[in-house]
Design a protein around this motif. Structure first.
Motif, PDB file in Angstrom:
ATOM      1  N   LEU A  37       0.833  -1.206   0.000  1.00 62.96           N
ATOM      2  CA  LEU A  37       0.000   0.000   0.000  1.00 62.96           C
ATOM      3  C   LEU A  37       0.866   1.253   0.000  1.00 62.96           C
ATOM      4  O   LEU A  37       0.594   2.217  -0.718  1.00 62.96           O
ATOM      5  N   GLU A  38       1.905   1.230   0.795  1.00 64.02           N
ATOM      6  CA  GLU A  38       2.842   2.352   0.839  1.00 64.02           C
ATOM      7  C   GLU A  38       3.465   2.577  -0.545  1.00 64.02           C
ATOM      8  O   GLU A  38       3.576   3.719  -1.015  1.00 64.02           O
ATOM      9  N   GLU A  39       3.837   1.497  -1.204  1.00 64.84           N
ATOM     10  CA  GLU A  39       4.483   1.601  -2.516  1.00 64.84           C
ATOM     11  C   GLU A  39       3.517   2.121  -3.573  1.00 64.84           C
ATOM     12  O   GLU A  39       3.896   2.931  -4.437  1.00 64.84           O
ATOM     13  N   ILE A  40       2.271   1.679  -3.530  1.00 64.27           N
ATOM     14  CA  ILE A  40       1.270   2.145  -4.501  1.00 64.27           C
ATOM     15  C   ILE A  40       1.142   3.665  -4.443  1.00 64.27           C
ATOM     16  O   ILE A  40       1.229   4.354  -5.473  1.00 64.27           O
ATOM     17  N   PHE A  41       0.952   4.195  -3.249  1.00 65.02           N
ATOM     18  CA  PHE A  41       0.730   5.636  -3.131  1.00 65.02           C
ATOM     19  C   PHE A  41       2.029   6.428  -3.279  1.00 65.02           C
ATOM     20  O   PHE A  41       1.997   7.588  -3.709  1.00 65.02           O
ATOM     21  N   ARG A  42       3.152   5.817  -2.963  1.00 64.90           N
ATOM     22  CA  ARG A  42       4.433   6.484  -3.218  1.00 64.90           C
ATOM     23  C   ARG A  42       4.602   6.717  -4.715  1.00 64.90           C
ATOM     24  O   ARG A  42       5.005   7.806  -5.147  1.00 64.90           O
ATOM     25  N   ARG A  43       4.261   5.707  -5.511  1.00 64.00           N
ATOM     26  CA  ARG A  43       4.390   5.848  -6.970  1.00 64.00           C
ATOM     27  C   ARG A  43       3.403   6.869  -7.525  1.00 64.00           C
ATOM     28  O   ARG A  43       3.758   7.670  -8.392  1.00 64.00           O
ATOM     29  N   GLN A  47       4.200  10.252  -9.743  1.00 62.09           N
ATOM     30  CA  GLN A  47       3.536  10.453 -11.034  1.00 62.09           C
ATOM     31  C   GLN A  47       2.745  11.761 -11.060  1.00 62.09           C
ATOM     32  O   GLN A  47       2.765  12.501 -12.048  1.00 62.09           O
ATOM     33  N   ARG A  48       2.034  12.044  -9.968  1.00 61.97           N
ATOM     34  CA  ARG A  48       1.230  13.272  -9.871  1.00 61.97           C
ATOM     35  C   ARG A  48       1.474  13.906  -8.502  1.00 61.97           C
ATOM     36  O   ARG A  48       0.718  13.681  -7.558  1.00 61.97           O
ATOM     37  N   PRO A  49       2.517  14.714  -8.357  1.00 60.11           N
ATOM     38  CA  PRO A  49       2.852  15.295  -7.047  1.00 60.11           C
ATOM     39  C   PRO A  49       1.740  16.167  -6.465  1.00 60.11           C
ATOM     40  O   PRO A  49       1.536  16.197  -5.259  1.00 60.11           O
ATOM     41  N   VAL A 229       1.638   2.400 -13.564  1.00 56.77           N
ATOM     42  CA  VAL A 229       2.872   2.436 -12.770  1.00 56.77           C
ATOM     43  C   VAL A 229       2.856   1.443 -11.616  1.00 56.77           C
ATOM     44  O   VAL A 229       3.869   1.234 -10.957  1.00 56.77           O
ATOM     45  N   ILE A 230       1.698   0.817 -11.370  1.00 58.66           N
ATOM     46  CA  ILE A 230       1.632  -0.175 -10.287  1.00 58.66           C
ATOM     47  C   ILE A 230       1.300  -1.570 -10.834  1.00 58.66           C
ATOM     48  O   ILE A 230       0.808  -2.430 -10.105  1.00 58.66           O
ATOM     49  N   ALA A 231       1.588  -1.795 -12.111  1.00 59.31           N
ATOM     50  CA  ALA A 231       1.214  -3.063 -12.750  1.00 59.31           C
ATOM     51  C   ALA A 231       1.815  -4.277 -12.054  1.00 59.31           C
ATOM     52  O   ALA A 231       1.207  -5.345 -12.003  1.00 59.31           O
ATOM     53  N   PRO A 244       5.632  -2.625 -14.731  1.00 57.02           N
ATOM     54  CA  PRO A 244       5.120  -1.266 -14.507  1.00 57.02           C
ATOM     55  C   PRO A 244       5.632  -0.284 -15.555  1.00 57.02           C
ATOM     56  O   PRO A 244       6.742  -0.426 -16.075  1.00 57.02           O
ATOM     57  N   ALA A 245       4.811   0.698 -15.864  1.00 55.30           N
ATOM     58  CA  ALA A 245       5.222   1.761 -16.779  1.00 55.30           C
ATOM     59  C   ALA A 245       6.302   2.600 -16.100  1.00 55.30           C
ATOM     60  O   ALA A 245       6.409   2.615 -14.873  1.00 55.30           O
ATOM     61  N   PRO A 246       7.124   3.294 -16.889  1.00 56.58           N
ATOM     62  CA  PRO A 246       8.169   4.140 -16.300  1.00 56.58           C
ATOM     63  C   PRO A 246       7.576   5.126 -15.297  1.00 56.58           C
ATOM     64  O   PRO A 246       6.546   5.753 -15.561  1.00 56.58           O
ATOM     65  N   LEU A 247       8.211   5.244 -14.148  1.00 61.05           N
ATOM     66  CA  LEU A 247       7.711   6.119 -13.092  1.00 61.05           C
ATOM     67  C   LEU A 247       8.270   7.524 -13.284  1.00 61.05           C
ATOM     68  O   LEU A 247       9.358   7.855 -12.804  1.00 61.05           O
ATOM     69  N   VAL A 248       7.521   8.331 -14.007  1.00 59.83           N
ATOM     70  CA  VAL A 248       7.936   9.711 -14.278  1.00 59.83           C
ATOM     71  C   VAL A 248       6.772  10.643 -13.967  1.00 59.83           C
ATOM     72  O   VAL A 248       5.604  10.248 -13.991  1.00 59.83           O
TER      73      VAL A 248
END
Length: 259
Positions: A37-43, A47-49, A229-231, A244-248
């Protein structure tokens, strides 16, 4: 020799559950670990700060109106109708002065516009009569406004007043079930579960991250897993990609863009 009398199932149940007390339903556990869960929302945060809602508004009042109008309508469609409306009526009193018939004319491209125009006038009247023309900050007060339900109240609390909430719309309801994040049959059930599992430090933006993910990536007709990004973390049985897609960081949102 007579055989012993067997206890009925009811007697057995009473013995094992004295007083007939209701057993508590098992506590909800997400399919995801705390680390996941932490990783999902970190990504999502990378992606959208600074995710934003896509309904155009200029103050808390116009936000309440816009969200109320968005029921069974797209944000883009609501924005198209309210741009002109909010130029002439951006306060409850100005909306009342405009009148229901003219409000109808401004929003007639939106579904259920007749009933929505009635609600806009009625909620404006209540804001003037009860709250001195100001939009209240609590959910309990907001839901007393005509046409304002729990979802609308949560959106207003978050976007207008910075209060962390989860407003479960069709996108969040869909992906909460699809990716097994917080499965539930109703928006209230999903909201309750999401509030329990989302790490507190991500909660303020979580509402918008999930909506935007559902709107632009995990779409209703076909999830675009190759762009997700969370694939690799996702536990959906529908997913078609584990990479996962590139995390940008994505380009800045253009509020009012078509969906």
């Amino acid at each position: 020799m007579t055989s012993p009398i067997k206890k009925s199932s009811t007697q057995t149940l009473k013995k094992s559950n004295p007083g007939g007390a209701k057993r508590k339903a098992p506590a909800f556990r997400s399919a995801y670990s705390r680390a996941e869960l932490e990783e999902i929302f970190r990504r999502f945060s990378i992606q959208r700060p600074e995710p934003k809602g896509e309904l155009e508004h200029v103050n808390p009042f116009t936000l309440v109106v816009a969200v109320a109008l968005s029921a069974q309508a797209t944000d883009a469609g609501v924005n198209k109708a309210t741009r002109a409306l909010f130029k002439v009526a951006d306060t409850p009193q100005k909306m009342l002065d405009l009148g229901e018939e003219k409000v109808r004319d401004y929003i007639k491209t939106i579904g259920l516009y007749r009933n929505k125009a009635k609600n806009v006038i009625a909620l404006s009247q209540r804001l003037v009569d009860v709250y001195g023309g100001e939009v209240p900050k609590t959910r309990e007060e907001l839901v007393t406004l005509p046409g304002v339900g729990r979802k609308t109240a949560n959106v207003v609390m978050s976007m207008a007043f910075g209060i962390p909430t989860i407003a479960v719309d069709t996108h969040i309801l869909r992906i909460a079930n699809r990716i097994r994040l917080a499965p539930g049959k109703t928006p209230d059930e999903v909201e309750d579960k999401l509030l329990k599992i989302i790490p507190k430090h991500w909660l303020f933006h979580a509402h918008h991250w999930l909506i935007l993910h559902g709107r632009y990536c995990c779409k209703a007709r076909r999830p675009e897993c190759e762009r997700c990004v969370i694939a690799d973390v996702c536990k959906s049985g529908e997913k078609t990609c584990d990479v996962p897609a590139p995390l940008v960081e994505l380009p800045q949102q253009i509020i009012g863009a078509t969906e």
